[in-house]
Design a protein around this motif. Structure first.
Motif, PDB file in Angstrom:
ATOM      1  N   LEU A 175      31.505  -7.154  82.717  1.00  0.00           N
ATOM      2  CA  LEU A 175      31.321  -6.189  81.631  1.00  0.00           C
ATOM      3  C   LEU A 175      29.980  -5.475  81.764  1.00  0.00           C
ATOM      4  CD1 LEU A 175      32.516  -5.306  78.734  1.00  0.00           C
ATOM      5  CD2 LEU A 175      30.829  -6.903  77.836  1.00  0.00           C
ATOM      6  N   ALA A 176      28.927  -6.277  82.041  1.00  0.00           N
ATOM      7  CA  ALA A 176      27.590  -5.704  82.131  1.00  0.00           C
ATOM      8  C   ALA A 176      27.475  -4.765  83.331  1.00  0.00           C
ATOM      9  CB  ALA A 176      26.546  -6.823  82.232  1.00  0.00           C
ATOM     10  N   LEU A 177      27.989  -5.214  84.468  1.00  0.00           N
ATOM     11  CA  LEU A 177      27.889  -4.405  85.687  1.00  0.00           C
ATOM     12  C   LEU A 177      28.643  -3.082  85.521  1.00  0.00           C
ATOM     13  CD1 LEU A 177      26.867  -4.415  88.625  1.00  0.00           C
ATOM     14  CD2 LEU A 177      29.114  -5.312  89.283  1.00  0.00           C
ATOM     15  N   ILE A 178      29.873  -3.174  85.025  1.00  0.00           N
ATOM     16  CA  ILE A 178      30.685  -1.966  84.863  1.00  0.00           C
ATOM     17  C   ILE A 178      30.086  -1.088  83.766  1.00  0.00           C
ATOM     18  CG2 ILE A 178      32.960  -1.112  84.177  1.00  0.00           C
ATOM     19  CD1 ILE A 178      34.089  -3.659  85.587  1.00  0.00           C
ATOM     20  N   GLY A 179      29.611  -1.747  82.689  1.00  0.00           N
ATOM     21  CA  GLY A 179      28.971  -0.985  81.612  1.00  0.00           C
ATOM     22  C   GLY A 179      27.782  -0.198  82.138  1.00  0.00           C
ATOM     23  N   TYR A 180      27.020  -0.816  83.031  1.00  0.00           N
ATOM     24  CA  TYR A 180      25.862  -0.132  83.601  1.00  0.00           C
ATOM     25  C   TYR A 180      26.303   1.104  84.385  1.00  0.00           C
ATOM     26  CZ  TYR A 180      21.915   0.948  86.567  1.00  0.00           C
ATOM     27  OH  TYR A 180      20.904   1.626  87.206  1.00  0.00           O
ATOM     28  N   LEU A 181      27.337   0.930  85.211  1.00  0.00           N
ATOM     29  CA  LEU A 181      27.813   2.056  86.026  1.00  0.00           C
ATOM     30  C   LEU A 181      28.333   3.183  85.133  1.00  0.00           C
ATOM     31  CD1 LEU A 181      29.597   0.092  88.893  1.00  0.00           C
ATOM     32  CD2 LEU A 181      27.340   1.188  88.936  1.00  0.00           C
ATOM     33  N   VAL A 182      29.042   2.806  84.071  1.00  0.00           N
ATOM     34  CA  VAL A 182      29.585   3.831  83.174  1.00  0.00           C
ATOM     35  C   VAL A 182      28.445   4.534  82.424  1.00  0.00           C
ATOM     36  CG1 VAL A 182      31.080   4.231  81.161  1.00  0.00           C
ATOM     37  CG2 VAL A 182      31.797   2.653  82.947  1.00  0.00           C
ATOM     38  N   TRP A 183      27.406   3.766  82.117  1.00  0.00           N
ATOM     39  CA  TRP A 183      26.257   4.331  81.425  1.00  0.00           C
ATOM     40  C   TRP A 183      25.524   5.353  82.311  1.00  0.00           C
ATOM     41  CZ3 TRP A 183      20.843   2.496  82.100  1.00  0.00           C
ATOM     42  CH2 TRP A 183      19.964   3.121  81.203  1.00  0.00           C
ATOM     43  N   ARG A 184      25.469   5.073  83.625  1.00  0.00           N
ATOM     44  CA  ARG A 184      24.777   5.968  84.554  1.00  0.00           C
ATOM     45  C   ARG A 184      25.645   7.165  84.959  1.00  0.00           C
ATOM     46  NH1 ARG A 184      20.188   6.643  84.572  1.00  0.00           N
ATOM     47  NH2 ARG A 184      19.989   7.164  86.768  1.00  0.00           N
ATOM     48  N   LEU A 185      26.949   7.011  84.828  1.00  0.00           N
ATOM     49  CA  LEU A 185      27.867   8.030  85.346  1.00  0.00           C
ATOM     50  C   LEU A 185      27.570   9.462  84.869  1.00  0.00           C
ATOM     51  CD1 LEU A 185      30.374   8.577  87.099  1.00  0.00           C
ATOM     52  CD2 LEU A 185      31.788   8.071  85.115  1.00  0.00           C
ATOM     53  N   PRO A 186      27.276   9.682  83.578  1.00  0.00           N
ATOM     54  CA  PRO A 186      27.090  11.063  83.129  1.00  0.00           C
ATOM     55  C   PRO A 186      25.987  11.821  83.867  1.00  0.00           C
ATOM     56  CG  PRO A 186      27.246   9.588  81.254  1.00  0.00           C
ATOM     57  CD  PRO A 186      27.195   8.717  82.471  1.00  0.00           C
ATOM     58  N   GLN A 187      25.021  11.096  84.441  1.00  0.00           N
ATOM     59  CA  GLN A 187      23.928  11.772  85.131  1.00  0.00           C
ATOM     60  C   GLN A 187      24.200  11.955  86.629  1.00  0.00           C
ATOM     61  OE1 GLN A 187      22.943   9.605  82.431  1.00  0.00           O
ATOM     62  NE2 GLN A 187      22.782  11.604  81.453  1.00  0.00           N
ATOM     63  N   THR A 188      25.351  11.482  87.093  1.00  0.00           N
ATOM     64  CA  THR A 188      25.691  11.700  88.500  1.00  0.00           C
ATOM     65  C   THR A 188      26.443  13.027  88.631  1.00  0.00           C
ATOM     66  OG1 THR A 188      27.851  10.673  88.313  1.00  0.00           O
ATOM     67  CG2 THR A 188      25.999   9.205  88.795  1.00  0.00           C
ATOM     68  N   PRO A 189      26.547  13.569  89.846  1.00  0.00           N
ATOM     69  CA  PRO A 189      27.294  14.822  90.023  1.00  0.00           C
ATOM     70  C   PRO A 189      28.725  14.721  89.473  1.00  0.00           C
ATOM     71  CG  PRO A 189      26.039  14.352  91.992  1.00  0.00           C
ATOM     72  CD  PRO A 189      25.870  13.158  91.087  1.00  0.00           C
TER      73      PRO A 189
END
Ligand code: ADP
Ligand code: MG
Length: 596
Positions: A175-189
């Motif tokens: 949950l934490a790992l995926i949550g982190y990736l989803v949290w960062r996603l908006p700032q990626t291309p």
């Protein structure tokens, strides 16, 4: 460039955030693994963590990309059944079964996403519902494989995570790992492209975003998270049956997303936790039939009614109100917007050549067999009375409409069959008559999206993109306000941001649809100056406008449309003297009008 303050500042903040997040997650995992807990508590927490992962999927597809997916329970089911059938009947390793289930979900999600090419809105919702219903039918009726309504029991966990709290630790880690990736996603291309599609699909395509690919990616990512969540869920509960993955459960997933706040993984987690704990805590009322459901339903309706951005959106608003961020101060850097360096297919070809272009809407011939050519480095105006087909022409040129007939050559390259983003990559930029900005984003983010397409031959590192975008904003005079949300800008400034977004993409030909409409007289003078500066950079401009002062001031060449047909084409001063042009504009006034 040491002036790009925020380009260097942003990673610093992100690193601090990441560290804090990692620390918090490690604490949470240690807590759920080491502190003795009742079986019931573990049960609730496993459910929250695994559902949370699936809801993160909806944060991506619905929250970031704005596409409805009413089949998340089906994808959850793929993961769950893969682990269920895999670790029992097929004697597979847990991880292999989980990977297969998630992989299958990914492929099915991508396929579902592909239907978005032709469908949107309500139709897309119906397709996802049908998909969900079909999957439920398969789960119930394909008895030799799924065991039908009986479900699958005795599901195995991986070696290392046999104990229920150990397995909970694994779920919280995922949950934490995926949550982190989803949290960062908006700032990626990719994440930025998704937000652009959500905010304004047409503008996203024209700004160079491959809209279709982005939607398919959003569906696929959403589905794979559904699959992972479901696989872990099966491991946690050791038993799965079709009713756990029904349409009703898909609605629960959507409600969790909306309740917590659709755009953020924090909201997803709040919504998930609440919808799992709320029914449990109301369970004591079950002795009074109906009351429990009524209170449960009413609470959800009230929360969604009074917190349209979900609970987390509401909390963020309050935080912003009480702890205002310090105003952004940044010296406007003296950046130069580099001129187009694009190599064209045919050196001698005109910037644009339109041959026999037509666009018919049923019986309406909005554009009817028009041809014209725009010389390189010139400013060319397309004029005509309202409804004469100017915007339609631009829409066909930029690929938003497929022409009924005709051919479009951009610097010698035939772009007639290309989608909007590919035309942008080939050197086209445009603005819209009714401004189309990405409304949830800052001015800078809007312009970054314009800069971030494969045809733009610049360094694609984030810092370089920011520099490019800031240069474009500086060029239109708005660099100092780069970090403000676009909705806070005046109408005239929003137009300038739109122009900056197009310029950042390094176009060779810029299409402007009525850029002076709605501007006051001093803004019009500023626009005139801006157009001259753009032309001086060597860009070719095709401009539509009603303001004849502006047109005669900037354009050397004019093409005139009336009722979808070309009625004049030539050097500006001569065209404006032609009687049929004057007649079209003024309803056959005998005296020559004063166009200046
Ligand atoms: P202009 O930009 O010159 O004012 P438009 O290109 O917007 O004119 O419109 C030209 C004609 O095409 C109008 O009669 C308009 O009603 C019609 N038209 C434009 N878009 C559509 C559409 N999507 N469907 C049907 N008719 C359209
Ligand atoms: Mg128009």
């Amino acid at each position: 460039m040491e002036k790009t303050v925020n380009a260097s500042n942003q990673p610093g903040r992100a690193v601090a955030g990441t560290l804090a997040f990692a620390l918090f997650s490690a604490l949470a995992i240690a807590l759920v693994v080491l502190v003795p807990m009742q079986g019931y508590t573990v049960h609730i927490l496993v459910q929250t963590a695994t559902f949370g992962i699936a809801v993160f999927g909806l944060t991506i597809v619905l929250g970031l990309c704005g596409q409805i997916n009413l089949a998340q329970a089906a994808f959850f089911g793929f993961g769950a059944y893969a682990v269920g059938i895999g670790t029992t009947d097929l004697h597979m390793n847990f991880w292999l079964a989980l990977s297969m289930g998630s992989g299958f979900a990914l492929v099915m999600g991508a396929l579902l996403g592909m239907t978005t090419l032709k469908l949107g809105g309500h139709y897309l919702a119906m397709v996802t519902i049908s998909f969900q219903q079909i999957i439920t039918l398969v789960m119930v009726n394909w008895i030799p494989v799924t065991h039908g309504p009986d479900g699958v029991g005795k599901i195995q966990r991986p070696e290392l995570f046999q104990s229920s709290q150990g397995f909970l630790g694994l779920c919280v880690f995922a949950l934490a790992l995926i949550g982190y990736l989803v949290w960062r996603l908006p700032q990626t291309p990719l994440g930025r492209a998704m937000r652009a599609v959500r905010d304004n699909e047409l503008a996203a395509g024209v700004a160079g975003v491959n809209v279709y690919k982005v939607k398919v990616a959003a569906f696929a990512l959403s589905a794979v998270l559904g699959g992972i969540g479901g696989g872990l869920f099966a491991g946690g509960f050791a038993y799965v049956s079709p009713d756990q993955f029904s349409f009703g459960e898909s609605i629960v997933f959507i409600t969790m997303t909306l309740l917590g706040g659709v755009a953020s993984p924090v909201g997803a987690l709040i919504g998930t936790g609440l919808l799992i704990v709320l029914p449990e805590s109301l369970r004591f009322m079950k002795s009074i039939p109906g009351l429990y459901l009524a209170i449960y339903g009413l609470s959800i309706v009230l929360i969604i009614r009074y917190m349209p951005d979900g609970i987390w959106g509401f909390v963020q608003d309050q935080l912003r109100r009480w702890l205002p961020l310090p105003p952004f101060t940044d010296a406007a850097p003296d950046l130069m917007l580099s001129p187009p360096q694009r190599k064209s297919a045919v050196e001698s070809a005109p910037a644009l050549e339109v041959q026999g272009l037509a666009k018919h809407f049923g019986g309406v011939k909005a554009v009817d067999d028009i041809s014209f050519s725009v010389r390189r480095g010139s400013v060319h105006a397309l004029i005509g009375p309202n409804g004469s087909g100017k915007t339609t022409t631009l829409n066909v040129l930029s690929g938003l409409y497929v022409g009924t007939a005709g051919k479009i050559l951009l610097a010698g390259q035939d772009v007639t069959a290309l989608p909007p983003h590919a035309r942008t990559a080939a050197g086209l930029g445009r603005t819209f008559q009714n401004i189309r900005l990405f409304r949830s984003m800052t001015a800078l983010e809007n312009v970054i999206i314009g800069a971030e397409h494969p045809g733009n031959e610049i360094d694609k590192g984030h810092a370089a993109l920011v520099t490019r975008a800031r240069a474009a904003l500086a060029f239109v005079g708005l660099e100092a306000r780069a970090q403000e949300l676009v909705t806070g800008f005046s109408y005239g400034h929003q137009r300038l941001i739109e122009i900056a977004r197009a310029l950042a993409g390094n176009p060779t030909l810029l299409l402007l649809d009525e850029p002076a409409a709605g501007l006051n007289s001093s803004e019009k003078i500023g626009l005139q100056d801006l157009l001259k500066r753009i032309a001086a950079k060597g860009l070719t401009i095709l401009i539509i406008d009603h303001d004849m002062t502006l047109v005669t001031e900037v354009a050397e060449h004019i093409t005139v449309l009336n009722f979808g047909k070309r009625i004049a084409d030539g050097v500006a001063a001569e065209v404006l003297r032609q009687p049929d042009v004057i007649a079209a504009y003024l309803g056959s006034e005998p005296d020559a009008p004063d166009f200046t």
